[in-house]
Design a protein around this motif. Sequence first.
Motif, PDB file in Angstrom:
ATOM      1  N   LEU A  52      -9.783 -21.726  -8.246  1.00 18.87           N
ATOM      2  CA  LEU A  52      -8.877 -22.166  -9.342  1.00 18.87           C
ATOM      3  C   LEU A  52      -9.707 -23.098 -10.320  1.00 18.87           C
ATOM      4  O   LEU A  52      -9.636 -22.888 -11.178  1.00 18.87           O
ATOM      5  N   LYS A  53     -10.546 -23.901  -9.422  1.00 21.50           N
ATOM      6  CA  LYS A  53     -11.322 -24.828 -10.246  1.00 21.50           C
ATOM      7  C   LYS A  53     -12.381 -24.252 -10.822  1.00 21.50           C
ATOM      8  O   LYS A  53     -12.751 -24.403 -12.106  1.00 21.50           O
ATOM      9  N   ARG A  54     -13.061 -23.104 -10.379  1.00 23.99           N
ATOM     10  CA  ARG A  54     -14.423 -22.504 -10.867  1.00 23.99           C
ATOM     11  C   ARG A  54     -13.835 -21.422 -12.068  1.00 23.99           C
ATOM     12  O   ARG A  54     -14.584 -21.598 -12.877  1.00 23.99           O
ATOM     13  N   ALA A  55     -12.548 -20.913 -12.058  1.00 20.63           N
ATOM     14  CA  ALA A  55     -11.894 -20.344 -13.053  1.00 20.63           C
ATOM     15  C   ALA A  55     -11.549 -21.254 -14.112  1.00 20.63           C
ATOM     16  O   ALA A  55     -11.021 -20.713 -15.231  1.00 20.63           O
ATOM     17  N   GLY A  56     -11.660 -22.351 -14.098  1.00 19.75           N
ATOM     18  CA  GLY A  56     -10.978 -23.427 -15.117  1.00 19.75           C
ATOM     19  C   GLY A  56      -9.773 -23.418 -15.119  1.00 19.75           C
ATOM     20  O   GLY A  56      -9.153 -23.877 -16.216  1.00 19.75           O
ATOM     21  N   LEU A  57      -8.770 -23.189 -14.209  1.00 23.98           N
ATOM     22  CA  LEU A  57      -7.270 -23.111 -14.324  1.00 23.98           C
ATOM     23  C   LEU A  57      -6.813 -24.385 -13.921  1.00 23.98           C
ATOM     24  O   LEU A  57      -5.722 -24.859 -14.411  1.00 23.98           O
ATOM     25  N   ILE A  58      -7.584 -25.135 -13.247  1.00 20.68           N
ATOM     26  CA  ILE A  58      -7.175 -26.718 -12.870  1.00 20.68           C
ATOM     27  C   ILE A  58      -8.670 -27.530 -13.176  1.00 20.68           C
ATOM     28  O   ILE A  58      -9.651 -26.992 -13.028  1.00 20.68           O
ATOM     29  N   SER A  59      -8.328 -28.734 -13.193  1.00 23.34           N
ATOM     30  CA  SER A  59      -9.513 -29.555 -13.464  1.00 23.34           C
ATOM     31  C   SER A  59     -10.338 -29.962 -12.086  1.00 23.34           C
ATOM     32  O   SER A  59      -9.553 -29.726 -11.062  1.00 23.34           O
ATOM     33  N   SER A  60     -11.536 -30.240 -12.086  1.00 21.08           N
ATOM     34  CA  SER A  60     -12.354 -30.476 -10.999  1.00 21.08           C
ATOM     35  C   SER A  60     -11.663 -31.498 -10.165  1.00 21.08           C
ATOM     36  O   SER A  60     -12.118 -31.389  -9.028  1.00 21.08           O
ATOM     37  N   ASP A  61     -10.959 -32.434 -10.776  1.00 16.40           N
ATOM     38  CA  ASP A  61     -10.642 -33.523  -9.753  1.00 16.40           C
ATOM     39  C   ASP A  61      -9.039 -33.471  -9.348  1.00 16.40           C
ATOM     40  O   ASP A  61      -8.462 -34.347  -8.866  1.00 16.40           O
ATOM     41  N   ALA A  62      -8.337 -32.233  -9.684  1.00 16.90           N
ATOM     42  CA  ALA A  62      -7.055 -32.094  -9.273  1.00 16.90           C
ATOM     43  C   ALA A  62      -6.772 -32.116  -7.938  1.00 16.90           C
ATOM     44  O   ALA A  62      -7.539 -31.449  -7.128  1.00 16.90           O
TER      45      ALA A  62
END
Length: 69
Positions: A52-62
């Motif tokens: 999800l993070k790599r796809a940009g759907l959530i922030s890297s620090d979520a």
Amino acid sequence: MKRVEFGSKVYATNSNGEGLFTRQATEGAYTQIKGNSQFKANKTAKGFISQLKRAGLISSDAEATYINW
């Protein structure tokens, strides 16, 4: 469905860890974002969150508020 919640945003995958679904509220139907061949299978919640993070759907620090894997 296996799911990971980030506040009110819910991301889910099918029981095999394939595909990507979302829903806005804690009640209601899921909407498919990507099919099984477009979103690789994940065996763990950690792998799913990383994707999800790599796809940009959530922030890297979520950080997930709830995990049902």
